[in-house]
Scaffold this motif. Sequence first.
Motif, PDB file in Angstrom:
ATOM      1  N   ILE A   1      11.082  49.804-165.791  1.00  0.00           N
ATOM      2  CA  ILE A   1       9.753  49.396-165.052  1.00  0.00           C
ATOM      3  C   ILE A   1      10.256  48.406-164.122  1.00  0.00           C
ATOM      4  N   LEU A   2      10.215  48.581-162.808  1.00  0.00           N
ATOM      5  CA  LEU A   2      10.617  47.466-161.825  1.00  0.00           C
ATOM      6  C   LEU A   2       9.395  46.497-161.558  1.00  0.00           C
ATOM      7  N   VAL A   3       9.373  45.067-161.712  1.00  0.00           N
ATOM      8  CA  VAL A   3       8.454  44.291-161.269  1.00  0.00           C
ATOM      9  C   VAL A   3       8.891  43.533-159.966  1.00  0.00           C
ATOM     10  N   ALA A   4       8.152  43.611-159.185  1.00  0.00           N
ATOM     11  CA  ALA A   4       8.502  42.874-157.936  1.00  0.00           C
ATOM     12  C   ALA A   4       8.092  41.431-157.854  1.00  0.00           C
ATOM     13  N   ILE A   5       8.917  40.273-157.989  1.00  0.00           N
ATOM     14  CA  ILE A   5       8.672  39.085-158.090  1.00  0.00           C
ATOM     15  C   ILE A   5       8.964  38.287-156.780  1.00  0.00           C
ATOM     16  N   ASP A   6       7.743  37.735-156.199  1.00  0.00           N
ATOM     17  CA  ASP A   6       7.922  36.971-154.931  1.00  0.00           C
ATOM     18  C   ASP A   6       7.388  35.719-155.057  1.00  0.00           C
ATOM     19  N   GLY A   7       7.209  35.174-156.362  1.00  0.00           N
ATOM     20  CA  GLY A   7       6.846  33.644-156.294  1.00  0.00           C
ATOM     21  C   GLY A   7       5.234  33.337-156.127  1.00  0.00           C
ATOM     22  N   SER A   8       4.674  34.672-156.031  1.00  0.00           N
ATOM     23  CA  SER A   8       3.053  34.400-155.780  1.00  0.00           C
ATOM     24  C   SER A   8       2.515  34.438-157.215  1.00  0.00           C
ATOM     25  N   TYR A   9       1.335  33.976-157.207  1.00  0.00           N
ATOM     26  CA  TYR A   9       0.440  34.213-158.454  1.00  0.00           C
ATOM     27  C   TYR A   9       0.253  35.402-158.875  1.00  0.00           C
ATOM     28  N   GLU A  10      -0.033  36.394-157.759  1.00  0.00           N
ATOM     29  CA  GLU A  10      -0.361  37.858-158.409  1.00  0.00           C
ATOM     30  C   GLU A  10       1.006  38.537-158.702  1.00  0.00           C
TER      31      GLU A  10
ATOM     32  N   GLU B   1      13.028  49.258-170.240  1.00  0.00           N
ATOM     33  CA  GLU B   1      13.730  48.304-169.664  1.00  0.00           C
ATOM     34  C   GLU B   1      12.938  47.580-168.637  1.00  0.00           C
ATOM     35  N   LEU B   2      13.008  46.242-168.354  1.00  0.00           N
ATOM     36  CA  LEU B   2      12.241  45.692-167.430  1.00  0.00           C
ATOM     37  C   LEU B   2      13.267  45.135-166.383  1.00  0.00           C
ATOM     38  N   LEU B   3      12.772  45.674-165.096  1.00  0.00           N
ATOM     39  CA  LEU B   3      13.719  45.360-164.052  1.00  0.00           C
ATOM     40  C   LEU B   3      13.013  44.285-163.198  1.00  0.00           C
ATOM     41  N   LEU B   4      13.540  42.980-163.396  1.00  0.00           N
ATOM     42  CA  LEU B   4      12.664  41.916-162.593  1.00  0.00           C
ATOM     43  C   LEU B   4      13.502  41.847-161.162  1.00  0.00           C
ATOM     44  N   THR B   5      12.714  41.924-159.970  1.00  0.00           N
ATOM     45  CA  THR B   5      13.400  42.290-158.704  1.00  0.00           C
ATOM     46  C   THR B   5      12.732  41.331-157.671  1.00  0.00           C
ATOM     47  N   HIS B   6      13.611  40.764-156.956  1.00  0.00           N
ATOM     48  CA  HIS B   6      13.195  39.618-155.803  1.00  0.00           C
ATOM     49  C   HIS B   6      14.025  40.127-154.651  1.00  0.00           C
ATOM     50  N   VAL B   7      13.301  40.193-153.546  1.00  0.00           N
ATOM     51  CA  VAL B   7      14.126  40.741-152.497  1.00  0.00           C
ATOM     52  C   VAL B   7      13.797  39.477-151.567  1.00  0.00           C
ATOM     53  N   ILE B   8      14.899  39.014-150.892  1.00  0.00           N
ATOM     54  CA  ILE B   8      15.083  37.707-149.920  1.00  0.00           C
ATOM     55  C   ILE B   8      14.758  38.488-148.493  1.00  0.00           C
ATOM     56  N   ASP B   9      13.897  38.354-147.915  1.00  0.00           N
ATOM     57  CA  ASP B   9      13.441  38.794-146.535  1.00  0.00           C
ATOM     58  C   ASP B   9      14.304  38.418-145.271  1.00  0.00           C
ATOM     59  N   THR B  10      15.315  38.957-145.217  1.00  0.00           N
ATOM     60  CA  THR B  10      16.288  38.614-144.324  1.00  0.00           C
ATOM     61  C   THR B  10      15.742  38.766-142.511  1.00  0.00           C
ATOM     62  N   ARG B  11      14.663  39.421-142.488  1.00  0.00           N
ATOM     63  CA  ARG B  11      14.017  39.495-141.242  1.00  0.00           C
ATOM     64  C   ARG B  11      13.543  38.303-140.525  1.00  0.00           C
ATOM     65  N   ALA B  12      12.866  37.441-141.641  1.00  0.00           N
ATOM     66  CA  ALA B  12      12.508  36.229-141.218  1.00  0.00           C
ATOM     67  C   ALA B  12      13.421  35.195-140.799  1.00  0.00           C
ATOM     68  N   LEU B  13      14.690  35.233-141.572  1.00  0.00           N
ATOM     69  CA  LEU B  13      15.678  34.423-141.534  1.00  0.00           C
ATOM     70  C   LEU B  13      16.762  34.624-140.218  1.00  0.00           C
ATOM     71  N   GLN B  14      16.576  35.704-139.710  1.00  0.00           N
ATOM     72  CA  GLN B  14      17.516  36.192-138.632  1.00  0.00           C
ATOM     73  C   GLN B  14      17.593  35.036-137.440  1.00  0.00           C
TER      74      GLN B  14
END
Length: 150
Positions: free
Chosen positions: A8-17, A35-48
């Motif tokens: 199970i992949l859970v997307a974690i972005d720091g939000s309450y949701e 198995e729990l897959l705690l997943t965070h994606v750092i958005d590089t589009r905003a950082l470029q």
Amino acid sequence: MSQKYERILVAIDGSYESELAFQKGVNVALRNDAELLLTHVIDTRALQSVATFDTYIYEKLEQEAKDVLSDYEKQARDAGLTKVKQIIEFGNPKSLLARDIPDKEKADLIMVGATGLNTFERLLIGSSSEYILRHAKVDLLVVRDSQKVF
């Protein structure tokens, strides 16, 4: 027909949701012995445009993500899960969460928090959960805050 989820992949972005998605993800993983897959994606589009060559910002964001995921992993293990994995990726969160990471990790369920965006914001930038819904090859559970009225 009974469906048993294994990864199970859970997307974690720091939000309450996303915290609600994590909590529900722990419960689903416990019921399925998954198995729990705690997943965070750092958005590089905003950082470029901000920091093209400044690796310090990338390292700082990665460390913050590791700290957050470590806290969630501890909570998951305290709840009784034994199979927990942290995943941190750099790139476009929508495509990585919809296809790339689930394929690579062989996830069979993706869990995300419902967007906090209003209709106008969704029109301008789009919702990650809507994109994942359209492009994912596995089941998707969008977790909503039952107390919120839109």
